[in-house]
Write a protein that holds these residues in place. Structure first.
Motif, PDB file in Angstrom:
ATOM      1  N   LEU A 110      87.769 -28.305   8.132  1.00  0.00           N
ATOM      2  CA  LEU A 110      87.075 -27.025   8.010  1.00  0.00           C
ATOM      3  C   LEU A 110      87.122 -26.516   6.573  1.00  0.00           C
ATOM      4  O   LEU A 110      86.122 -26.012   6.059  1.00  0.00           O
ATOM      5  N   ARG A 111      88.249 -26.680   5.925  1.00  0.00           N
ATOM      6  CA  ARG A 111      88.379 -26.251   4.524  1.00  0.00           C
ATOM      7  C   ARG A 111      87.314 -26.924   3.654  1.00  0.00           C
ATOM      8  O   ARG A 111      86.734 -26.298   2.781  1.00  0.00           O
ATOM      9  N   ASP A 112      87.032 -28.190   3.906  1.00  0.00           N
ATOM     10  CA  ASP A 112      85.993 -28.902   3.161  1.00  0.00           C
ATOM     11  C   ASP A 112      84.591 -28.442   3.570  1.00  0.00           C
ATOM     12  O   ASP A 112      83.741 -28.219   2.720  1.00  0.00           O
ATOM     13  N   ALA A 113      84.362 -28.297   4.871  1.00  0.00           N
ATOM     14  CA  ALA A 113      83.027 -27.974   5.386  1.00  0.00           C
ATOM     15  C   ALA A 113      82.585 -26.551   5.046  1.00  0.00           C
ATOM     16  O   ALA A 113      81.407 -26.316   4.785  1.00  0.00           O
ATOM     17  N   ILE A 114      83.516 -25.623   5.035  1.00  0.00           N
ATOM     18  CA  ILE A 114      83.151 -24.203   4.917  1.00  0.00           C
ATOM     19  C   ILE A 114      82.584 -23.846   3.547  1.00  0.00           C
ATOM     20  O   ILE A 114      81.932 -22.817   3.387  1.00  0.00           O
ATOM     21  N   ARG A 115      82.764 -24.703   2.572  1.00  0.00           N
ATOM     22  CA  ARG A 115      82.195 -24.450   1.239  1.00  0.00           C
ATOM     23  C   ARG A 115      80.677 -24.590   1.226  1.00  0.00           C
ATOM     24  O   ARG A 115      80.012 -24.166   0.287  1.00  0.00           O
ATOM     25  N   SER A 116      80.127 -25.187   2.261  1.00  0.00           N
ATOM     26  CA  SER A 116      78.690 -25.427   2.339  1.00  0.00           C
ATOM     27  C   SER A 116      77.919 -24.114   2.495  1.00  0.00           C
ATOM     28  O   SER A 116      78.369 -23.204   3.194  1.00  0.00           O
ATOM     29  N   PRO A 117      76.749 -24.022   1.885  1.00  0.00           N
ATOM     30  CA  PRO A 117      75.932 -22.818   2.058  1.00  0.00           C
ATOM     31  C   PRO A 117      75.365 -22.683   3.473  1.00  0.00           C
ATOM     32  O   PRO A 117      74.746 -21.679   3.789  1.00  0.00           O
ATOM     33  N   THR A 118      75.597 -23.690   4.323  1.00  0.00           N
ATOM     34  CA  THR A 118      75.125 -23.602   5.704  1.00  0.00           C
ATOM     35  C   THR A 118      76.051 -22.766   6.581  1.00  0.00           C
ATOM     36  O   THR A 118      75.748 -22.526   7.741  1.00  0.00           O
ATOM     37  N   PHE A 119      77.188 -22.302   6.035  1.00  0.00           N
ATOM     38  CA  PHE A 119      78.099 -21.438   6.782  1.00  0.00           C
ATOM     39  C   PHE A 119      77.733 -19.974   6.572  1.00  0.00           C
ATOM     40  O   PHE A 119      77.251 -19.588   5.506  1.00  0.00           O
ATOM     41  N   VAL A 120      77.969 -19.169   7.580  1.00  0.00           N
ATOM     42  CA  VAL A 120      77.772 -17.723   7.484  1.00  0.00           C
ATOM     43  C   VAL A 120      78.646 -17.214   6.329  1.00  0.00           C
ATOM     44  O   VAL A 120      79.848 -17.504   6.298  1.00  0.00           O
ATOM     45  N   PRO A 121      78.077 -16.472   5.374  1.00  0.00           N
ATOM     46  CA  PRO A 121      78.854 -16.026   4.203  1.00  0.00           C
ATOM     47  C   PRO A 121      80.108 -15.216   4.563  1.00  0.00           C
ATOM     48  O   PRO A 121      81.161 -15.409   3.966  1.00  0.00           O
ATOM     49  N   ASP A 122      80.002 -14.330   5.530  1.00  0.00           N
ATOM     50  CA  ASP A 122      81.158 -13.515   5.912  1.00  0.00           C
ATOM     51  C   ASP A 122      82.289 -14.389   6.468  1.00  0.00           C
ATOM     52  O   ASP A 122      83.466 -14.084   6.299  1.00  0.00           O
ATOM     53  N   ALA A 123      81.929 -15.488   7.129  1.00  0.00           N
ATOM     54  CA  ALA A 123      82.922 -16.418   7.671  1.00  0.00           C
ATOM     55  C   ALA A 123      83.670 -17.123   6.549  1.00  0.00           C
ATOM     56  O   ALA A 123      84.854 -17.430   6.678  1.00  0.00           O
ATOM     57  N   GLN A 124      82.988 -17.373   5.443  1.00  0.00           N
ATOM     58  CA  GLN A 124      83.639 -18.009   4.296  1.00  0.00           C
ATOM     59  C   GLN A 124      84.710 -17.087   3.719  1.00  0.00           C
ATOM     60  O   GLN A 124      85.825 -17.521   3.433  1.00  0.00           O
ATOM     61  N   GLU A 125      84.381 -15.804   3.566  1.00  0.00           N
ATOM     62  CA  GLU A 125      85.360 -14.850   3.057  1.00  0.00           C
ATOM     63  C   GLU A 125      86.549 -14.720   4.012  1.00  0.00           C
ATOM     64  O   GLU A 125      87.701 -14.713   3.585  1.00  0.00           O
ATOM     65  N   ALA A 126      86.278 -14.635   5.299  1.00  0.00           N
ATOM     66  CA  ALA A 126      87.356 -14.515   6.286  1.00  0.00           C
ATOM     67  C   ALA A 126      88.264 -15.742   6.252  1.00  0.00           C
ATOM     68  O   ALA A 126      89.484 -15.627   6.391  1.00  0.00           O
ATOM     69  N   PHE A 127      87.685 -16.930   6.047  1.00  0.00           N
ATOM     70  CA  PHE A 127      88.490 -18.145   5.994  1.00  0.00           C
ATOM     71  C   PHE A 127      89.419 -18.124   4.778  1.00  0.00           C
ATOM     72  O   PHE A 127      90.591 -18.507   4.884  1.00  0.00           O
ATOM     73  N   THR A 128      88.916 -17.667   3.658  1.00  0.00           N
ATOM     74  CA  THR A 128      89.754 -17.561   2.456  1.00  0.00           C
ATOM     75  C   THR A 128      90.942 -16.638   2.731  1.00  0.00           C
ATOM     76  O   THR A 128      92.080 -16.955   2.380  1.00  0.00           O
TER      77      THR A 128
END
Length: 171
Positions: A138-156
């Motif tokens: 998931l750490r590798d995949a979530i960098r993709s622009p295909t992820f919901v932006p808010d989900a990227q921030e929450a993952f960080t």
């Protein structure tokens, strides 16, 4: 019928009851509850939103959830959303809450965790596809622009937790 939510302030205190669409349109703070679903091996459920979804169509997310209803707690909303979206009744536990500026509008985001031990039945109107990923995947995949932006921030923010609490078990 319009979805009603509580408009809240910068400290998450209730100001009024409003329609969710109005809260988004006016950039008013409201509440959203999400859950990180893990299987017994610790993998995280990742899903793709339907292509016809009004918010982030076809994008991937690692969080399940939605708006907190009027008078509902974050925990109750998180559990309700699990039942609605994947057909699972499980205990959820709040891990952290923060003021998310949001790609569409700002909101308070409560991030919960649950261990899912029973089979899931995704609601096709909410989830077009799903899989379980390790945290490293998931750490590798979530960098993709295909992820919901808010989900990227929450993952960080989630990754920044030094010692995540023990996960609740599905009921």
């Amino acid at each position: 019928m319009a979805e009603l939510v509580e408009r809240v302030d910068e400290e998450d205190h209730v100001l009024a009851v409003v329609e969710r669409g109005e809260a988004i349109r006016h950039q008013w703070l409201h509440r959203v509850a999400t859950t990180v679903c893990r299987d017994p091996e610790g993998r995280i459920l990742v899903h793709r939103r339907p292509d016809n979804d009004s918010r982030f169509p076809g994008r991937y997310n690692w969080l399940l959830g939605g708006a907190v209803n009027v008078g509902e707690t974050y925990e109750a909303a998180a559990a309700r959303e699990l039942a609605e979206e994947i057909g699972v009744h499980a205990s959820t536990r709040l891990v952290f809450k923060y003021l998310c500026r949001g790609a569409i509008s700002p909101y308070w985001l409560g991030v919960h965790e649950a261990t899912i031990t029973q089979p899931i039945t995704p609601d096709a109107s909410e989830i077009a596809w799903h899989t379980w990923l390790t945290e490293a995947e998931l750490r590798d995949a979530i960098r993709s622009p295909t992820f919901v932006p808010d989900a990227q921030e929450a993952f960080t923010r989630y990754q920044a937790l030094a010692d995540p609490p023990e996960l609740p078990r599905g009921e």
